[in-house]
Design a protein around this motif. Structure first.
Motif, PDB file in Angstrom:
ATOM      1  N   LEU A 189      23.593 153.313  73.748  1.00  0.00           N
ATOM      2  CA  LEU A 189      22.831 154.461  74.231  1.00  0.00           C
ATOM      3  C   LEU A 189      23.438 154.953  75.534  1.00  0.00           C
ATOM      4  N   THR A 190      23.611 156.273  75.617  1.00  0.00           N
ATOM      5  CA  THR A 190      24.156 156.882  76.832  1.00  0.00           C
ATOM      6  C   THR A 190      23.214 157.993  77.289  1.00  0.00           C
ATOM      7  N   ASP A 191      23.473 158.484  78.487  1.00  0.00           N
ATOM      8  CA  ASP A 191      22.697 159.602  79.047  1.00  0.00           C
ATOM      9  C   ASP A 191      21.197 159.301  79.026  1.00  0.00           C
ATOM     10  N   ILE A 192      20.840 158.062  79.360  1.00  0.00           N
ATOM     11  CA  ILE A 192      19.433 157.639  79.335  1.00  0.00           C
ATOM     12  C   ILE A 192      18.707 158.213  80.549  1.00  0.00           C
ATOM     13  N   VAL A 193      17.607 158.892  80.290  1.00  0.00           N
ATOM     14  CA  VAL A 193      16.717 159.386  81.343  1.00  0.00           C
ATOM     15  C   VAL A 193      15.346 158.787  81.062  1.00  0.00           C
ATOM     16  N   ILE A 194      14.780 158.128  82.076  1.00  0.00           N
ATOM     17  CA  ILE A 194      13.490 157.438  81.918  1.00  0.00           C
ATOM     18  C   ILE A 194      12.424 158.161  82.733  1.00  0.00           C
ATOM     19  N   PHE A 195      11.277 158.359  82.113  1.00  0.00           N
ATOM     20  CA  PHE A 195      10.129 159.007  82.751  1.00  0.00           C
ATOM     21  C   PHE A 195       8.960 158.031  82.711  1.00  0.00           C
ATOM     22  N   ALA A 196       8.081 158.078  83.711  1.00  0.00           N
ATOM     23  CA  ALA A 196       6.874 157.247  83.692  1.00  0.00           C
ATOM     24  C   ALA A 196       5.750 158.001  84.385  1.00  0.00           C
ATOM     25  N   ASN A 197       4.524 157.769  83.928  1.00  0.00           N
ATOM     26  CA  ASN A 197       3.384 158.389  84.600  1.00  0.00           C
ATOM     27  C   ASN A 197       3.066 157.604  85.888  1.00  0.00           C
ATOM     28  N   GLY A 237       1.813 154.092  85.594  1.00  0.00           N
ATOM     29  CA  GLY A 237       2.785 153.118  85.098  1.00  0.00           C
ATOM     30  C   GLY A 237       2.443 152.523  83.747  1.00  0.00           C
ATOM     31  N   ASP A 238       1.454 153.104  83.049  1.00  0.00           N
ATOM     32  CA  ASP A 238       1.079 152.541  81.752  1.00  0.00           C
ATOM     33  C   ASP A 238       1.652 153.311  80.559  1.00  0.00           C
ATOM     34  N   ARG A 239       2.360 154.414  80.850  1.00  0.00           N
ATOM     35  CA  ARG A 239       3.043 155.168  79.799  1.00  0.00           C
ATOM     36  C   ARG A 239       4.404 155.604  80.319  1.00  0.00           C
ATOM     37  N   ALA A 240       5.364 155.615  79.399  1.00  0.00           N
ATOM     38  CA  ALA A 240       6.722 155.994  79.779  1.00  0.00           C
ATOM     39  C   ALA A 240       7.412 156.633  78.577  1.00  0.00           C
ATOM     40  N   ALA A 241       8.532 157.256  78.863  1.00  0.00           N
ATOM     41  CA  ALA A 241       9.356 157.849  77.811  1.00  0.00           C
ATOM     42  C   ALA A 241      10.805 157.762  78.253  1.00  0.00           C
TER      43      ALA A 241
END
Length: 133
Positions: free
Chosen positions: A61-69, A72-76
Protein backbone atom coordinates in the motif's frame (compact mmCIF):
# COMPACT_ATOMS: atom_id res chain seq x y z
CA UNK A 1 -1.10 4.73 21.18
CA UNK A 2 -3.42 7.26 19.53
CA UNK A 3 -5.79 6.19 16.77
CA UNK A 4 -3.75 7.47 13.82
CA UNK A 5 -0.61 5.78 15.19
CA UNK A 6 -2.58 2.54 15.68
CA UNK A 7 -3.76 2.54 12.07
CA UNK A 8 -0.26 3.46 10.83
CA UNK A 9 1.25 0.55 12.79
CA UNK A 10 -1.39 -1.80 11.34
CA UNK A 11 -0.49 -0.75 7.78
CA UNK A 12 3.26 -0.81 8.49
CA UNK A 13 2.85 -4.44 9.55
CA UNK A 14 0.79 -5.17 6.41
CA UNK A 15 3.38 -3.63 4.10
CA UNK A 16 6.17 -5.58 5.82
CA UNK A 17 4.23 -8.86 5.45
CA UNK A 18 3.95 -9.26 9.23
CA UNK A 19 0.35 -10.48 9.31
CA UNK A 20 0.78 -11.97 12.80
CA UNK A 21 1.71 -8.51 14.07
CA UNK A 22 -1.42 -7.09 12.45
CA UNK A 23 -3.45 -9.31 14.78
CA UNK A 24 -1.94 -7.59 17.84
CA UNK A 25 -3.64 -4.35 16.81
CA UNK A 26 -7.08 -5.99 16.62
CA UNK A 27 -9.73 -6.21 19.30
CA UNK A 28 -10.60 -9.80 20.24
CA UNK A 29 -14.10 -9.23 18.82
CA UNK A 30 -12.91 -7.77 15.51
CA UNK A 31 -15.46 -7.55 12.72
CA UNK A 32 -13.91 -7.67 9.25
CA UNK A 33 -16.33 -6.43 6.58
CA UNK A 34 -14.92 -7.68 3.29
CA UNK A 35 -15.41 -5.73 0.06
CA UNK A 36 -18.56 -7.09 -1.63
CA UNK A 37 -18.54 -9.98 0.85
CA UNK A 38 -19.64 -11.06 4.26
CA UNK A 39 -18.50 -10.23 7.77
CA UNK A 40 -15.77 -12.31 9.39
CA UNK A 41 -15.83 -12.16 13.18
CA UNK A 42 -12.86 -12.82 15.46
CA UNK A 43 -9.09 -12.85 15.12
CA UNK A 44 -9.03 -16.45 13.90
CA UNK A 45 -11.18 -15.60 10.86
CA UNK A 46 -9.04 -12.51 10.22
CA UNK A 47 -5.88 -14.66 10.35
CA UNK A 48 -7.44 -17.17 7.91
CA UNK A 49 -8.28 -14.31 5.53
CA UNK A 50 -4.71 -13.00 5.74
CA UNK A 51 -3.27 -16.45 4.99
CA UNK A 52 -5.54 -16.78 1.96
CA UNK A 53 -4.63 -13.31 0.71
CA UNK A 54 -0.90 -14.00 1.16
CA UNK A 55 -1.22 -17.11 -1.03
CA UNK A 56 -3.14 -15.35 -3.79
CA UNK A 57 -1.77 -11.78 -3.78
CA UNK A 58 1.38 -9.80 -3.07
CA UNK A 59 0.38 -6.24 -2.21
CA UNK A 60 2.00 -3.06 -0.99
CA UNK A 61 0.00 0.00 0.00
CA UNK A 62 1.27 3.44 -0.95
CA UNK A 63 0.03 7.02 -0.61
CA UNK A 64 -1.65 6.14 2.70
CA UNK A 65 -3.60 8.99 4.29
CA UNK A 66 -5.13 8.33 7.72
CA UNK A 67 -8.05 10.25 9.20
CA UNK A 68 -9.51 9.98 12.72
CA UNK A 69 -12.33 11.68 14.58
CA UNK A 70 -11.62 13.72 17.71
CA UNK A 71 -12.89 10.98 20.03
CA UNK A 72 -10.48 8.50 18.43
CA UNK A 73 -13.13 5.80 18.09
CA UNK A 74 -13.50 6.02 14.30
CA UNK A 75 -10.91 6.29 11.57
CA UNK A 76 -10.45 5.92 7.85
CA UNK A 77 -7.55 5.45 5.49
CA UNK A 78 -7.23 6.07 1.78
CA UNK A 79 -4.42 4.42 -0.16
CA UNK A 80 -3.30 2.82 -3.41
CA UNK A 81 -2.93 -0.96 -3.62
CA UNK A 82 0.04 -2.02 -5.76
CA UNK A 83 -0.33 -5.75 -6.29
CA UNK A 84 0.50 -8.92 -8.12
CA UNK A 85 -2.08 -11.68 -8.58
CA UNK A 86 -0.14 -14.82 -7.63
CA UNK A 87 -2.61 -17.72 -7.40
CA UNK A 88 -6.13 -18.05 -8.76
CA UNK A 89 -8.75 -17.03 -6.21
CA UNK A 90 -12.01 -19.02 -6.33
CA UNK A 91 -14.60 -17.37 -8.56
CA UNK A 92 -12.10 -14.90 -10.02
CA UNK A 93 -10.06 -14.92 -13.24
CA UNK A 94 -7.01 -17.16 -13.59
CA UNK A 95 -3.86 -15.76 -11.99
CA UNK A 96 -0.89 -15.35 -14.30
CA UNK A 97 1.21 -12.91 -12.29
CA UNK A 98 -0.85 -9.90 -13.44
CA UNK A 99 -0.08 -6.62 -11.72
CA UNK A 100 -2.62 -4.00 -10.68
CA UNK A 101 -2.80 -0.53 -9.16
CA UNK A 102 -6.06 0.08 -7.38
CA UNK A 103 -7.32 2.97 -5.24
CA UNK A 104 -8.95 1.72 -2.03
CA UNK A 105 -10.09 2.80 1.39
CA UNK A 106 -10.83 1.34 4.78
CA UNK A 107 -13.06 2.44 7.63
CA UNK A 108 -12.24 1.49 11.22
CA UNK A 109 -13.97 1.41 14.59
CA UNK A 110 -11.70 1.57 17.64
CA UNK A 111 -12.58 0.08 21.02
CA UNK A 112 -10.36 -0.32 24.09
CA UNK A 113 -7.38 1.01 22.12
CA UNK A 114 -7.70 -1.73 19.46
CA UNK A 115 -9.21 -1.99 16.00
CA UNK A 116 -12.71 -3.44 16.42
CA UNK A 117 -13.96 -3.11 12.82
CA UNK A 118 -12.21 -3.10 9.45
CA UNK A 119 -14.37 -2.30 6.40
CA UNK A 120 -12.46 -2.14 3.12
CA UNK A 121 -13.74 -0.84 -0.22
CA UNK A 122 -12.26 -0.94 -3.72
CA UNK A 123 -13.64 -1.12 -7.23
CA UNK A 124 -13.80 -4.84 -8.04
CA UNK A 125 -14.75 -4.14 -11.68
CA UNK A 126 -11.59 -2.04 -12.07
CA UNK A 127 -9.49 -4.85 -10.54
CA UNK A 128 -11.11 -7.40 -12.89
CA UNK A 129 -10.34 -5.20 -15.89
CA UNK A 130 -6.72 -4.82 -14.80
CA UNK A 131 -6.18 -8.58 -14.43
CA UNK A 132 -7.75 -9.23 -17.83
CA UNK A 133 -11.18 -10.58 -16.94
Amino acid sequence: MDTKALIAAYYDAFNAGRTDEMLTYLHDQIEHHVNEGGIRRGKEKFAEFNAHMTRSYRETLTDIVIFANEAGDRAAAEFVVNGTYLATDEGLPEARGQTYVLPAGTFFSIRDGKIARVTTYYNLADWMRQVGA
